[in-house]
Design an enzyme around this catalytic site. Structure first.
Site, PDB file in Angstrom:
ATOM      1  N   GLU A 102      89.145  43.777  24.221  1.00 56.44           N
ATOM      2  CA  GLU A 102      89.782  43.185  25.391  1.00 56.44           C
ATOM      3  C   GLU A 102      88.857  42.034  25.771  1.00 56.44           C
ATOM      4  O   GLU A 102      87.827  42.237  26.403  1.00 56.44           O
ATOM      5  CB  GLU A 102      89.915  44.190  26.536  1.00 56.44           C
ATOM      6  CG  GLU A 102      90.639  43.605  27.731  1.00 56.44           C
ATOM      7  CD  GLU A 102      90.700  44.570  28.917  1.00 56.44           C
ATOM      8  OE1 GLU A 102      91.705  44.553  29.648  1.00 56.44           O
ATOM      9  OE2 GLU A 102      89.733  45.334  29.128  1.00 56.44           O
ATOM     10  N   ASP A 113      87.150  48.110  26.099  1.00 60.56           N
ATOM     11  CA  ASP A 113      87.521  47.658  27.433  1.00 60.56           C
ATOM     12  C   ASP A 113      86.544  46.586  27.927  1.00 60.56           C
ATOM     13  O   ASP A 113      85.322  46.719  27.770  1.00 60.56           O
ATOM     14  CB  ASP A 113      87.509  48.862  28.377  1.00 60.56           C
ATOM     15  CG  ASP A 113      87.932  48.526  29.782  1.00 60.56           C
ATOM     16  OD1 ASP A 113      89.081  48.094  29.970  1.00 60.56           O
ATOM     17  OD2 ASP A 113      87.107  48.693  30.711  1.00 60.56           O
TER      18      ASP A 113
END
Length: 722
Positions: free
Chosen positions: A409, A372
């Site tokens: 990401e 993330d």
């Protein structure tokens, strides 16, 4: 704010302290006998003789270990004051406790010199701290609001648990996933709790790892090769905004990690057996030939900003684990939008992250990770981007982690954007550019033909220059963050009022189209168009080179009624409603057959970029582009909304494919490439109703003539065979 006086550290010591002089070996009830212990490894290590405890705190000068019989025990049964001479090595505090049973709960209390504004060091001698290396945790008594108060010594802290030790998994065992890379993968992103929490799920323990095991046959039938689990490392469900809390909502997605080594207790039947329950799930998925990817959050922690709770790092090594302002060290630099940013390129923090990931692979059996807000990994001590950040390179250079997929990401909340340029060599990336252009194209935006072709081809413009491959591009249309597929074709605007933030949260630019009516509609024409648009998006996703990722529930058109930020909705708004598998069974069938078509065509899953050159032994190219006429793609037409292409089969027994994407409002009589000894067979026509929208091979009929009708806003796919 300065911590409490050191004298308060003795306030809760209701038992006699055990010391080295009183050593009596092999006790089985408190007070347990202690030895000096070892500084490696950090956390707890269980052996036949007892348990070794070790924790890192560079500047602490006092440490206490508190032992509890259970998650809700009001008082510790033993408090051990560590002797700096015997129980400290360099910056590590350690102690060995003989005969201590698995299942014991524990916390730490630390004290040391504090000059927060000048150094960023913080100590809270009255607060109980969670072991950051804990492999199992309990949140039974946790009270985030009280933990945010520096004066409140009764913090109702999170507690670590002495976990059952599990053996490492050998790399050649049948318990390992057979696939070690992402070529040919179809990823299914799901939320462990939400996938089985709905009453319609029919499982024994809804919302748990055990419940997900019961749904493995569904995943097998769908045809996915990998599940990507939203955060399963233990997270703080109380980490939400005040307006959200007022609605009795809580953190559902799990992007608020506090215990990176521990499975989330909320997903366990018995948190004491958390590691065993998680590993049982992984083993069951592997037995079904499904690999396990974890969505992990190392960019920030649940401790938040300056007014956040004291959980662990803040009271152990605040100046090491977080990015702090260079002038006022009380302030946390926030590149994540969550209050703090992990200082991940500090050597101690880098080691913490790498060892943690290796543990999830070696011991718990995980097959790879999605990181993330991974662009945070490129930031140095001052928060500025580094040319060669240590963490990404160290992760992919690990003997263990070099053998598993790593997905970034590739952006953060402060504007750092690395799509196509994430530091390192082996990293795949969530391709945000793929998502955005496909959404725009299918809703009808003109003039995108060139970029659509680039994304369908595996995004060579982003990855080929760095010697990466199509599998470095994770292609997706939707994910947990944003509209579901059904909402993408049903709403022009977000509708997040239920979140309690006056619809201010969530993205305002969704690149969606509601097909003429905002929200629910009973107009048959609108409903048909929405299904057709959903099928268009799924078809393009599965026809693109790269790695497709499907959001759980999109295959049955799950809706969140326009909420594009359901991070706090642990209820039927977010849960997978299993009644949809029957109600929308035609879409489920379509998705299954679409995945099957992709997986039987090596030309779609190849990890090589198209060249446009003739195939070996053939006189035609691996891909040929068309427009409304053969071999005349509309690259430079600013109004074009039509693209066709022909893909040559890679093997002698693989059919060539011809695809027509007509996102215009007009019907098209699409010319078909001539075939010598074969003819085209219609495989997909998204404008048709089920079951004619996708046909299995034995039901496909040959196309007679030199063209094929393609209706407005539809995708047609043909296979060539004798």
């Amino acid at each position: 704010m300065q911590p409490q006086n050191k004298g308060s550290i003795q306030a809760e010591n209701n038992v006699d302290e055990t010391n080295l002089a009183s050593a009596t070996y092999h006790k089985t009830s408190p007070p347990f006998t202690i030895r000096p212990g070892s500084r490696f490894p950090s956390g707890v290590t269980v052996s036949a003789e007892g348990v070794n405890f070790c924790i890192f705190s560079r500047h602490a000068d006092r440490a206490e270990l508190l032992l509890y019989a259970a998650a809700d025990s009001p008082m510790p049964f033993q408090v051990i004051l560590l002797d700096p001479e015997h129980n400290r090595s360099f910056f590590f505090w350690h102690v060995f406790i003989e005969g201590l049973p698995v299942g014991t709960h524990y916390t730490w209390r630390m004290d040391g010199p504090s000059d927060t504004a000048a150094t960023g060091r913080r100590f809270y001698p009255g607060k109980e701290l969670l072991d950051p290396w804990a492999q199992a945790v309990s949140d039974t008594l946790w009270d985030r609001k009280r933990a945010c108060s520096e004066q409140d010594s009764d913090s109702k802290s999170l507690r670590a648990i002495v976990a059952e030790p599990l053996p490492r998994i050998s790399t050649d065992t049948t318990l390992r996933c057979k696939q070690t890379d992402l070529q040919g993968a179809v990823i299914y992103e799901l939320h462990v709790g939400g996938f089985t929490h709905h009453p319609s799920s029919g499982v024994a323990y809804p919302g748990t790892f055990a419940a997900l095991k019961e749904k493995i046959p569904y995943l097998q039938a769908l045809g996915v090769t990998h599940v990507e689990l939203l955060p399963v490392m233990a997270f703080d469900t109380q980490d939400i905004q005040p307006g959200v809390a007022a609605r009795e909502l809580h953190n559902y997605w799990g992007y608020s990690t506090h215990s990176f080594w521990a499975p989330h207790p909320g997903y366990c039947i018995d948190p004491v057996r958390a590691t065993r329950e998680f590993r049982d799930l992984v083993d069951a998925l592997h037995a079904a030939d499904i690999c396990v990817l974890l969505d992990v959050v190392f960019n920030h922690t649940a401790e938040g900003g300056e007014t956040g709770p004291v959980i662990h790092f803040r009271g152990l090594a605040n100046d090491i684990f977080y990015h702090l302002d260079a002038i006022d060290r009380r302030r946390y630099l926030d590149f994540t939008g969550c209050g703090n940013t992990v200082n991940c390129n500090h050597p101690v923090v880098t080691a913490f992250i790498v060892h943690c990931l290796e543990y999830w692979v070696e011991v718990l059996g995980v097959d790879g990770f999605r990181f993330d807000l991974a662009s945070v990994f490129a930031r140095g001590d001052n928060g500025l981007p580094l040319a060669n950040p240590p963490l990404p390179w160290t992760i992919e250079s690990s003997r263990i982690l070099s053998q598993v997929p790593l997905i970034a990401e590739a952006w953060d909340a402060a504007g750092l954007y690395h799509v196509g340029a994430f530091p390192g060599m082996a990293w795949s990336e969530w391709n945000g550019r793929y998502r955005d252009v496909m959404r725009r194209f299918v809703r009808g935006d003109p003039g995108l033909i060139g970029e659509i072709a680039a994304r369908i081809s595996g995004s060579a413009d982003l990855y080929a220059h760095d010697e990466r491959k199509p599998a470095n591009s994770i292609n997706f249309i939707t994910c947990h963050d944003g509209f579901t597929l059904y909402d993408l074709v049903s709403y022009n605007s977000k509708h997040n009022e239920a979140n309690g933030e006056d619809n201010r949260d969530g993205s305002n630019d969704n690149m969606s189209w509601n097909c003429g009516v905002e929200g629910e509609s009973d107009d048959p024409a609108v409903c048909k168009l929405r299904w057709q648009q959903a099928k268009n998006l799924l078809a393009i996703l599965m026809l693109s080179r790269g790695v497709p990722m499907l959001l759980a529930g999109d295959e049955v058109l799950r809706t969140q009624h326009g909420d594009n930020n359901a991070y706090c909705q642990d209820n039927e708004l977010s849960w997978f409603d299993w009644r949809l598998t029957e109600r929308n069974r035609d879409m489920l069938r379509y998705t299954r057959e679409l995945i099957a078509l992709r997986r039987r065509h090596p030309s779609l899953t190849s990890n090589r970029f198209f060249t446009g050159a003739p195939m070996p032994g053939r006189d035609y190219a691996d891909i040929t582009w068309h427009g409304v006429r053969l071999n005349e793609p509309l690259w430079y037409d600013p109004q074009a909304r039509i693209l066709a292409f022909t893909i040559a089969g890679q093997r002698e027994d693989e059919e060539d494919l011809h695809v027509v994407l007509n996102m215009s409002d007009q019907s098209l009589d699409a010319p078909l490439p001539p075939l010598r000894t074969q003819c085209w067979h219609l495989a997909i026509d998204t404008a048709q109703s089920a079951p004619a929208d996708i046909l299995v091979r034995e039901n496909q009929m040959p196309i007679t003539g030199e063209s094929c009708p393609v209706r407005p806003r539809s995708v047609v796919v043909l296979e060539a065979r004798t």
